[in-house]
Motif scaffolding. Structure first.
Motif, PDB file in Angstrom:
ATOM      1  N   SER A  49       0.837  -1.209   0.000  1.00 40.71           N
ATOM      2  CA  SER A  49       0.000   0.000   0.000  1.00 40.71           C
ATOM      3  C   SER A  49       0.865   1.250   0.000  1.00 40.71           C
ATOM      4  O   SER A  49       0.542   2.240  -0.679  1.00 40.71           O
ATOM      5  N   ALA A  50       1.969   1.226   0.755  1.00 41.60           N
ATOM      6  CA  ALA A  50       2.860   2.383   0.817  1.00 41.60           C
ATOM      7  C   ALA A  50       3.493   2.671  -0.535  1.00 41.60           C
ATOM      8  O   ALA A  50       3.648   3.829  -0.932  1.00 41.60           O
ATOM      9  N   VAL A  51       3.868   1.626  -1.254  1.00 39.28           N
ATOM     10  CA  VAL A  51       4.460   1.813  -2.584  1.00 39.28           C
ATOM     11  C   VAL A  51       3.458   2.478  -3.522  1.00 39.28           C
ATOM     12  O   VAL A  51       3.793   3.414  -4.271  1.00 39.28           O
ATOM     13  N   LEU A  52       2.218   2.015  -3.480  1.00 35.12           N
ATOM     14  CA  LEU A  52       1.190   2.601  -4.345  1.00 35.12           C
ATOM     15  C   LEU A  52       0.921   4.063  -3.999  1.00 35.12           C
ATOM     16  O   LEU A  52       0.842   4.927  -4.878  1.00 35.12           O
ATOM     17  N   LEU A  53       0.786   4.351  -2.710  1.00 38.85           N
ATOM     18  CA  LEU A  53       0.475   5.717  -2.295  1.00 38.85           C
ATOM     19  C   LEU A  53       1.640   6.665  -2.544  1.00 38.85           C
ATOM     20  O   LEU A  53       1.433   7.820  -2.957  1.00 38.85           O
ATOM     21  N   SER A  77       3.777   6.576  -4.881  1.00 39.16           N
ATOM     22  CA  SER A  77       3.898   6.887  -6.309  1.00 39.16           C
ATOM     23  C   SER A  77       2.980   8.019  -6.736  1.00 39.16           C
ATOM     24  O   SER A  77       3.187   8.619  -7.801  1.00 39.16           O
ATOM     25  N   ALA A  78       1.976   8.327  -5.906  1.00 38.05           N
ATOM     26  CA  ALA A  78       1.040   9.404  -6.242  1.00 38.05           C
ATOM     27  C   ALA A  78       1.422  10.735  -5.610  1.00 38.05           C
ATOM     28  O   ALA A  78       0.713  11.730  -5.790  1.00 38.05           O
ATOM     29  N   ASP A 119       6.125  23.945  -6.111  1.00 38.43           N
ATOM     30  CA  ASP A 119       7.165  24.122  -7.120  1.00 38.43           C
ATOM     31  C   ASP A 119       7.548  22.748  -7.684  1.00 38.43           C
ATOM     32  O   ASP A 119       7.759  21.802  -6.928  1.00 38.43           O
ATOM     33  N   PRO A 120       7.619  22.613  -9.020  1.00 38.48           N
ATOM     34  CA  PRO A 120       7.898  21.303  -9.630  1.00 38.48           C
ATOM     35  C   PRO A 120       9.174  20.645  -9.122  1.00 38.48           C
ATOM     36  O   PRO A 120       9.209  19.437  -8.876  1.00 38.48           O
ATOM     37  N   ARG A 121      10.241  21.426  -8.952  1.00 37.24           N
ATOM     38  CA  ARG A 121      11.496  20.835  -8.467  1.00 37.24           C
ATOM     39  C   ARG A 121      11.331  20.352  -7.025  1.00 37.24           C
ATOM     40  O   ARG A 121      11.760  19.249  -6.683  1.00 37.24           O
ATOM     41  N   LEU A 122      10.706  21.200  -6.188  1.00 36.92           N
ATOM     42  CA  LEU A 122      10.488  20.813  -4.802  1.00 36.92           C
ATOM     43  C   LEU A 122       9.597  19.574  -4.720  1.00 36.92           C
ATOM     44  O   LEU A 122       9.853  18.656  -3.929  1.00 36.92           O
ATOM     45  N   ALA A 123       8.563  19.541  -5.563  1.00 34.02           N
ATOM     46  CA  ALA A 123       7.656  18.386  -5.578  1.00 34.02           C
ATOM     47  C   ALA A 123       8.401  17.116  -5.956  1.00 34.02           C
ATOM     48  O   ALA A 123       8.191  16.045  -5.372  1.00 34.02           O
ATOM     49  N   GLY A 124       9.305  17.214  -6.923  1.00 34.08           N
ATOM     50  CA  GLY A 124      10.059  16.041  -7.350  1.00 34.08           C
ATOM     51  C   GLY A 124      10.994  15.524  -6.270  1.00 34.08           C
ATOM     52  O   GLY A 124      11.084  14.314  -6.028  1.00 34.08           O
ATOM     53  N   LEU A 125      11.691  16.453  -5.604  1.00 30.60           N
ATOM     54  CA  LEU A 125      12.612  16.046  -4.540  1.00 30.60           C
ATOM     55  C   LEU A 125      11.864  15.426  -3.361  1.00 30.60           C
ATOM     56  O   LEU A 125      12.271  14.389  -2.818  1.00 30.60           O
ATOM     57  N   ALA A 126      10.769  16.073  -2.941  1.00 32.30           N
ATOM     58  CA  ALA A 126       9.986  15.546  -1.824  1.00 32.30           C
ATOM     59  C   ALA A 126       9.411  14.177  -2.161  1.00 32.30           C
ATOM     60  O   ALA A 126       9.370  13.273  -1.317  1.00 32.30           O
ATOM     61  N   ALA A 127       8.970  14.011  -3.410  1.00 27.96           N
ATOM     62  CA  ALA A 127       8.427  12.724  -3.833  1.00 27.96           C
ATOM     63  C   ALA A 127       9.502  11.644  -3.795  1.00 27.96           C
ATOM     64  O   ALA A 127       9.233  10.504  -3.398  1.00 27.96           O
ATOM     65  N   ASP A 128      10.735  11.984  -4.185  1.00 29.38           N
ATOM     66  CA  ASP A 128      11.827  11.018  -4.112  1.00 29.38           C
ATOM     67  C   ASP A 128      12.046  10.553  -2.667  1.00 29.38           C
ATOM     68  O   ASP A 128      12.265   9.363  -2.403  1.00 29.38           O
ATOM     69  N   PHE A 129      11.999  11.510  -1.734  1.00 33.29           N
ATOM     70  CA  PHE A 129      12.163  11.181  -0.312  1.00 33.29           C
ATOM     71  C   PHE A 129      11.067  10.217   0.140  1.00 33.29           C
ATOM     72  O   PHE A 129      11.345   9.197   0.787  1.00 33.29           O
ATOM     73  N   VAL A 130       9.816  10.533  -0.210  1.00 30.49           N
ATOM     74  CA  VAL A 130       8.684   9.714   0.224  1.00 30.49           C
ATOM     75  C   VAL A 130       8.737   8.328  -0.416  1.00 30.49           C
ATOM     76  O   VAL A 130       8.405   7.321   0.224  1.00 30.49           O
ATOM     77  N   VAL A 184      11.419   6.577  -1.318  1.00 29.36           N
ATOM     78  CA  VAL A 184      12.423   5.758  -0.627  1.00 29.36           C
ATOM     79  C   VAL A 184      11.896   5.293   0.727  1.00 29.36           C
ATOM     80  O   VAL A 184      11.991   4.113   1.077  1.00 29.36           O
ATOM     81  N   ARG A 185      11.315   6.228   1.488  1.00 26.27           N
ATOM     82  CA  ARG A 185      10.791   5.858   2.802  1.00 26.27           C
ATOM     83  C   ARG A 185       9.576   4.939   2.680  1.00 26.27           C
ATOM     84  O   ARG A 185       9.379   4.028   3.494  1.00 26.27           O
ATOM     85  N   GLY A 186       8.756   5.176   1.655  1.00 31.22           N
ATOM     86  CA  GLY A 186       7.587   4.326   1.450  1.00 31.22           C
ATOM     87  C   GLY A 186       7.970   2.910   1.067  1.00 31.22           C
ATOM     88  O   GLY A 186       7.370   1.943   1.536  1.00 31.22           O
ATOM     89  N   CYS A 187       8.992   2.774   0.242  1.00 36.27           N
ATOM     90  CA  CYS A 187       9.437   1.441  -0.167  1.00 36.27           C
ATOM     91  C   CYS A 187      10.114   0.675   0.960  1.00 36.27           C
ATOM     92  O   CYS A 187      10.341  -0.530   0.841  1.00 36.27           O
ATOM     93  N   SER A 188      10.445   1.368   2.030  1.00 34.33           N
ATOM     94  CA  SER A 188      11.064   0.701   3.189  1.00 34.33           C
ATOM     95  C   SER A 188      10.152   0.766   4.417  1.00 34.33           C
ATOM     96  O   SER A 188      10.629   0.608   5.541  1.00 34.33           O
TER      97      SER A 188
END
Length: 477
Positions: A103-107, A109-110, A121-132, A134-138
């Protein structure tokens, strides 16, 4: 087992350890921000935003699973049949862990599309999404290390649990530095990803050492485990799966309500938002005291429930905690709850008075240049007005968690958050324009929840009318 006895010494030692654990836990996020700050403001902002989103995912998907597992483990420890119950509980935990991980992996990704729709901001959104991501996949590691740490505390190894967390914090700092400032940094897409990976690595280390300590404790006690029957695991998994989402939803609703109220207050201007931020920070640190106390309530009430169940016939022990009781239970549980509330009220009251007296100094310590310190102090006092209701809500809420009342917890918290707390905050902001009243209005939802929770406990768990009730739904012991 002496550690399951409800005494002032045992309770104080347990609550103090949990309080220190909470303070150490705060350090994980602080270390991440401290070490990534030289990499630029956009990296700091991305970690901050990603951590907020990850907190919501953890509340929704992880806390309910860990609390449900821990409450049943405490009952088994109090009853003295941990060896018989643990293999079944651990197997069910692993199944729910896999579901939560998927469920974390699916959420996660959104997250990036959601942040862009919210105007980030698109750049900020991309960086924050990368953080989430990694943490979501673990998230499975998060659940595993949290559950094992709870198991250590429940089984009398609370000091080892604290020690492991300190080691984990040091490991997190070391990995942050290595992943950010050594040739290893080239292996990560960005500093944000490196910080998220460092936290994952430290959690995995804590989980491994916690498992080793726990197994050594079981061997020292002479516990022998047998392979659980498939039917028992299936029944336990279904039962835990019914309760865990409700407990998680309760924590998520609290999280969502807090974020929403903060956003509403932010519309009143920068000075108000700055004051809210500082007052909330001080309040959050203070809340480590009542949170540590209600953690003690959670465990020692579970012990008491398990001890009472040891007097029930074997067949009766297969019923869920919400559907069984005995004359002894009907008498002892309310008394235990009152004792635990007294134990929690004393340090909480002392902490609240200390914060109130030290408010001018605390505000100056955390406030930035040009901040309205008078407004910040008034908001801090508004938070302190909610302490009695806050303590009662969480005290009775933890007891209901032990009784596996996830559905009630989720429903009640949703109603009070979205039909009471948020509308009250909106009125305070857009009609009354009063940050103080918005903050102080938090006492009403907490009081309503405390009343509803206490009424449910008296009606469903603390009366002799429960004796002999059988819904026909059983959880194999």
């Amino acid at each position: 087992m002496k550690h399951t006895e409800l005494t002032v010494r045992n309770y104080t030692g347990f609550a103090t350890t949990i309080f220190l654990t909470g303070l150490v836990s705060v350090g994980f996020g602080a270390v991440d921000i401290l070490l990534i700050s030289p990499k630029g403001l956009d990296q700091v902002a991305a970690v901050g935003l990603g951590d907020v989103i990850n907190a919501g995912l953890t509340a929704l998907l992880a806390i309910g699973v860990v609390d449900t597992f821990s409450s049943r483990l405490a009952i088994a420890e109090g009853r003295g049949d941990l060896a018989r119950r643990l293999p079944v509980l651990a197997s069910a935990l692993l199944v729910l862990l896999l579901v939560a991980q998927a469920s974390a992996v699916l959420l996660s990704s959104a997250v990036q599309p959601g942040l862009r729709l919210a105007g980030q901001d698109p750049r900020l959104a991309g960086l924050a999404a990368d953080f989430v991501i990694v943490r979501g996949c673990s998230l499975g590691f998060t659940i595993l290390y949290a559950a094992l740490n709870e198991a250590l505390k429940i089984c009398g190894l609370k000091n080892r649990s604290l020690l492991l967390l300190v080691v984990g914090l040091a490991t997190n700092a070391a990995l942050d530095w290595a992943f950010l400032y050594t040739p290893l940094s080239g292996r990560f897409a960005s500093p944000v990803v490196a910080v998220a990976a460092a936290t994952t690595g430290s959690q995995l280390l804590i989980a491994c050492f916690a498992l080793r300590f726990f197994l050594r404790r079981m061997r020292a006690r002479g516990e022998r485990f047998t392979r659980p029957e498939r039917a028992s695991v299936v029944a336990e998994t279904r039962s835990m799966a019914r309760n865990a989402p409700g407990v998680g939803a309760r924590h998520f609703n609290d999280y969502a309500g807090t974020i929403t109220v903060t956003l509403l207050l932010g519309t009143l201007g920068v000075q108000v938002l700055a004051a809210v931020t500082v007052a909330t920070k001080i309040w959050s640190l203070f809340c480590r005291i009542p949170q540590a106390c209600v953690s003690g309530t959670f465990v020692y009430y579970g012990y008491r429930l398990g001890q009472d169940e040891s007097d029930l016939p074997t067949a009766a022990r297969t019923l869920p905690a919400t559907t069984r009781s005995s004359p002894a239970t009907a008498r002892s549980l309310p008394a235990t709850a009152r004792t635990l509330l007294r134990y929690a009220a004393v340090p909480t009251a002392a902490g609240a008075v200390t914060v109130a007296l030290a408010a001018p100094w605390l505000v100056r310590l955390f406030a930035g240049a040009g901040q309205d310190e008078r407004l910040t102090r008034s908001l801090l006092f508004a938070f302190l007005l909610t302490v009695p209701a806050y303590l009662l809500e969480n005290h009775f809420g933890e007891i209901l968690s032990v009784h596996q009342r996830g559905a009630l917890l989720a429903t009640a918290s949703a109603v009070t958050t979205y039909a009471l707390a948020v509308p009250l905050a909106a009125v305070g902001v857009f009609v009354l324009h009063s940050p103080f009243l918005v903050t102080a209005s938090g006492v009403l939802p907490s009081a309503v929840l405390a009343t509803a929770f206490h009424r449910s406990l008296r009606k469903d768990h603390w009366t002799r009318s429960e004796v002999g009730r059988d819904t026909g739904v059983g959880v194999p012991a």
